[in-house]
Design an enzyme around this catalytic site. Sequence first.
Site, mmCIF file in Angstrom:
data_model
loop_
_atom_site.group_PDB
_atom_site.id
_atom_site.type_symbol
_atom_site.label_atom_id
_atom_site.label_comp_id
_atom_site.label_asym_id
_atom_site.label_seq_id
_atom_site.Cartn_x
_atom_site.Cartn_y
_atom_site.Cartn_z
ATOM 1 N N HIS A 267 31.903 39.820 40.953
ATOM 2 C CA HIS A 267 32.099 40.985 40.086
ATOM 3 C C HIS A 267 30.912 41.183 39.134
ATOM 4 C CE1 HIS A 267 34.241 44.010 37.873
ATOM 5 N NE2 HIS A 267 34.276 43.304 36.769
ATOM 6 N N ASP B 116 32.700 40.994 45.343
ATOM 7 C CA ASP B 116 33.539 41.204 44.157
ATOM 8 C C ASP B 116 35.011 41.177 44.587
ATOM 9 O OD1 ASP B 116 34.889 42.073 41.921
ATOM 10 O OD2 ASP B 116 33.628 43.829 41.573
ATOM 11 N N SER C 34 33.055 47.849 35.703
ATOM 12 C CA SER C 34 34.307 47.171 35.386
ATOM 13 C C SER C 34 35.160 48.034 34.452
ATOM 14 C CB SER C 34 33.998 45.802 34.783
ATOM 15 O OG SER C 34 35.120 44.985 34.823
#
Lengths: 403, 206
Positions: free
Chosen positions: A367, A334, A168
Site C-alpha cells: 500500500h 497493495d 489512501s
Amino acid sequence: MTTATTLSTISSVQELAALRHRLPGRRLTIPADEPLPLDRGVSLGPATVAYTTYGTLNAKRSNAILVCHALTGDHYAAEPHPITGKPGWWEQVIGKGLPIDIDRFFVICANVIGGCMGSTGPSDINPATGKPYGLDFPVITIADMVRAQVRLIDHLGIDKLFAVIGGSMGAMQALQWAADYPERVFASVPIAGAAHHTAQNIAFHEVGRQAIMADPEWRGGRYLEEGTDPRRGLSVARMTAHVTYLSEPALHRKFGRNLQDRSGVSFGFDADFQVESYLRHQGSSFVDRFDANAYLYITRAMDYFDLAAEHGGVLANAFQDTPVRFCLISFTSDWLFPTTESRKIVHALNAVAANVSFVEVESDKGHDSFLLDEPEFFRVLDGFLKGCAEHAKLPVSVTGSGT
Amino acid sequence: MAEAQPTWRADLAQVAAMVAPGSRVLDVGCGDGALLTHLAREKEVDGRGIEIKQSGVNACVARGLSVIQGDADTDLADYPDDAFDYVILSLTLQATRDPKAVLLDLVRIGRRAIVSFPNFGQWRVRLRLLFHGRMPTTPALPDAWWSTQNIHLCTIADFVELAAEMGIVIERGLALDASGQPLRVGAAGRLANLIGETGVFLLRKD
C-alpha cells in the site's frame, strides 16, 4: 527552523499538544458564527484549518491542485516535517519539474479536521468547557474533511480546482470531492484507494483503536488533562497498521528472518528479529508526532466512508453526468486497498460514461507504494496531469501563455 | 519524461477516416494509443480507450489519454447505451472469446461502431491451407497457431453474414490491401473476400 531540536525537547504528549499551535504554515479560522456543519448533525466552530501552499496561483485562479494526505500524513507534503525533520511525504511528487510541478501548479495541502497537526481535532481546547475535547470532539467523516477544504478553497478565492489528488484516505477525499462538488473539480486522482472501507480495513482499524483504548494511560481519552500518555497503545496501533501498509515480499527483502544484533534467538521476548526491532521503532517514533485520540477519530472517519451508501447503494449514482476527469491508480501488491477496489470505481464510472483512466502499477512495496519511488507511477501521474492541462488549456507555466 | 511514439498501423488511417470530427469515441483494444492520439490531434475527438495489456494502458495514460485496463469480453457491459458516437474495435474482434456478444455491445454503446479484422478468406490464406495443409501465416496473421491471440478468425463473407443475422446495418465497408490502401471493390462482395487483407466496416444497429 529549530525543528529537529524541538523534537528532542518534547517530553510529554502535553507539550506536543501545545507545540502544534506553533507549527509553521498558514491557518484558516472557521468562525463560531459560521461553523462547519458535520455529517453527525452538529457543527464545529470556531475551528482551524492548518494548510500550506507551494507555487503561485495564476491570474485566472485555474491552476490549483489540492493534495489530500493519508491517515497519518499532514500538510507538510513537500517540505521537512517540523517535528521529525524528515523530508515531506510527497517531496518526490511535488516540486519543480516533478509530476505536480510547482512552476505550473499552485498546490494546496491542508491538515484534515480531526487531525493533530494544526487543524482542529480532539487534542484542541473545547471552547464550551475550556478543556481539551477528548472524546467530546464530534465524530467526523471524510465528507466533513472535504467540507473544511471547501471553506479553505473559498477563502483562497478559487472557484474550481484543477485537480484533487490523494492516496489512501486522500483518495477517499478525492472521490468525495468529485461526488459532492463535481462542478468545482476539473480532475480527480484517487490513488491506492477505494469507494468504501472494507470489513478487513475496519477490522485492522479496530485492532489499532482497541490497543489505544486498552492503554491505562489513555484514561477514557482524557490523558491531556490527567497528565498521562497512551504512547504504548498508540505505538501498538501504529505497528499493526504499518504491517498492513507493506507486503510480504517487501518485508522479506528488507528483513527476511534476519536477527537483530545477535547470532541466535534469545529464547525470550526481546526483539530477536530485525522486523520486530523495525516495527518497534516505527511505533515509538510515531507517538512523537501523533495524537492517540486523533488516531481514533481519523480511523473512524475512514471506516464510515461508503460513497455508494450515500447514493442509494449504487456507486455509479455518485457520479451521474460527472464532468470530472478521473485517473485511478492502484499497485499490484497493495492488499489493503487492492486493485479490485479501484476497478469497482472504474466500473461505476464507466456505467455513467465518465472520462476515466485507470492504471495498475507493478510494485512489490504494498500500500505504501504511493509514498515511495515508483517511476512508473510518477510517469502516469505526470502524463495524466499534462493531458488534463492540455484539455483545460492551462498554460505551461504560471506566467507563460502557451500550452 | 520522453515517451516512445505510438505505433501506427496501416488499417488505422481508414478507421480514422470514418470518424466525424469532434465526436465521442471509445477505442476498444487501443494498444499504445496510436489511433486515439491521431484522432485527438487531427479531429479533436473526445476519446477514451480500453486496453487489455497493462503496459499499453500505462503508456497511454502517461501520454495524457483516458484509458483503462479492461477486456472487451467482460468490460463493455458496464457502459450505458449510446454513450459514444463511435466505438472502435480494430483488429481485435478475432481475439475475443465471444465476438457476437462483443459486436452487440459495440452497437449498443456506440451510435456507430467501426470494426476492422484480418480477412481469413484472403487468397494467400486459402493457398497456404490448400497447398501446405498448415495453419496459414501471412503479413496480417504473422503468428503461429500455438502463439496467436486470434481464436475467432473469420472471412469478410462470414462477417457480413453475421452482421445480417444480428440485424446490424453495414453503413460502409472497405477491403484493404496489405499496405492499408482501400481496394476498389465492393467491400461485402466475393472479390473483396478473395483479395482483401483487412476488412473495415462502419456499423449501426437497425
